[in-house]
Design a protein around this motif. Structure first.
Motif, short mmCIF file in Angstrom:
data_model
loop_
_atom_site.label_atom_id
_atom_site.label_comp_id
_atom_site.label_asym_id
_atom_site.label_seq_id
_atom_site.Cartn_x
_atom_site.Cartn_y
_atom_site.Cartn_z
N ASN A 21 10.40 -4.62 -2.24
CA ASN A 21 9.68 -3.35 -2.22
C ASN A 21 8.19 -3.52 -2.50
O ASN A 21 7.36 -2.88 -1.86
N LYS A 22 7.85 -4.40 -3.41
CA LYS A 22 6.44 -4.66 -3.70
C LYS A 22 5.76 -5.30 -2.48
O LYS A 22 4.64 -4.94 -2.13
N GLU A 25 5.10 -2.63 0.20
CA GLU A 25 3.96 -1.77 -0.09
C GLU A 25 2.64 -2.50 0.17
O GLU A 25 1.72 -1.93 0.76
N ARG A 28 2.16 -2.85 3.95
CA ARG A 28 1.78 -1.58 4.57
C ARG A 28 0.30 -1.27 4.32
O ARG A 28 -0.43 -0.89 5.24
N LYS A 57 -2.30 -3.75 -5.86
CA LYS A 57 -2.00 -2.44 -5.28
C LYS A 57 -3.11 -1.45 -5.58
O LYS A 57 -3.51 -0.68 -4.70
N TYR A 77 3.92 6.44 -3.29
CA TYR A 77 5.01 5.72 -2.63
C TYR A 77 4.63 5.43 -1.19
O TYR A 77 4.18 6.32 -0.47
N LEU A 78 4.82 4.22 -0.77
CA LEU A 78 4.49 3.81 0.59
C LEU A 78 5.74 3.24 1.25
O LEU A 78 6.18 2.15 0.91
N GLU A 80 8.20 1.54 4.20
CA GLU A 80 8.04 0.37 5.06
C GLU A 80 7.42 0.76 6.40
O GLU A 80 7.74 1.81 6.98
#
Length: 82
Positions: A21-22, A25, A28, A57, A77-78, A80
């Motif tokens: 998940n990191k 983000e 993206r 981030k 929240y970003l 995928e």
């Protein structure tokens, strides 16, 4: 500009300790910045300071969304990129 797969590979190699998940983000944000500014992702990384997730981030959000100010700056929240 670079393709998404190239950015994903680079982030995976540069930050192997980051979870999926990191990494998503970070990928993206880098992808969006590269498209918006019409630069390569390597150029974005050349300005990046720090190696921990929070500072990376935060810096990428500030660059991608210059007017974005929020108390919990990492709560954005970003999803995928597809």
């Amino acid at each position: 500009m670079d393709d998404l797969a190239g950015i994903e590979d680079y982030v995976r190699e540069k930050y192997p300790a980051f979870g999926i998940n990191k990494r998503r983000e970070i990928v993206r944000l880098i992808f969006e910045i590269a498209r918006k500014e019409k630069v390569s992702f390597q150029e974005i990384f050349s300005f990046l300071k720090g190696s921990d997730y929070r500072s990376i981030k935060k810096w990428l959000i500030e660059r991608r969304y210059p007017g974005f100010k929020k108390e919990g700056d990492l709560e954005l929240y970003l999803p995928e990129v597809k």
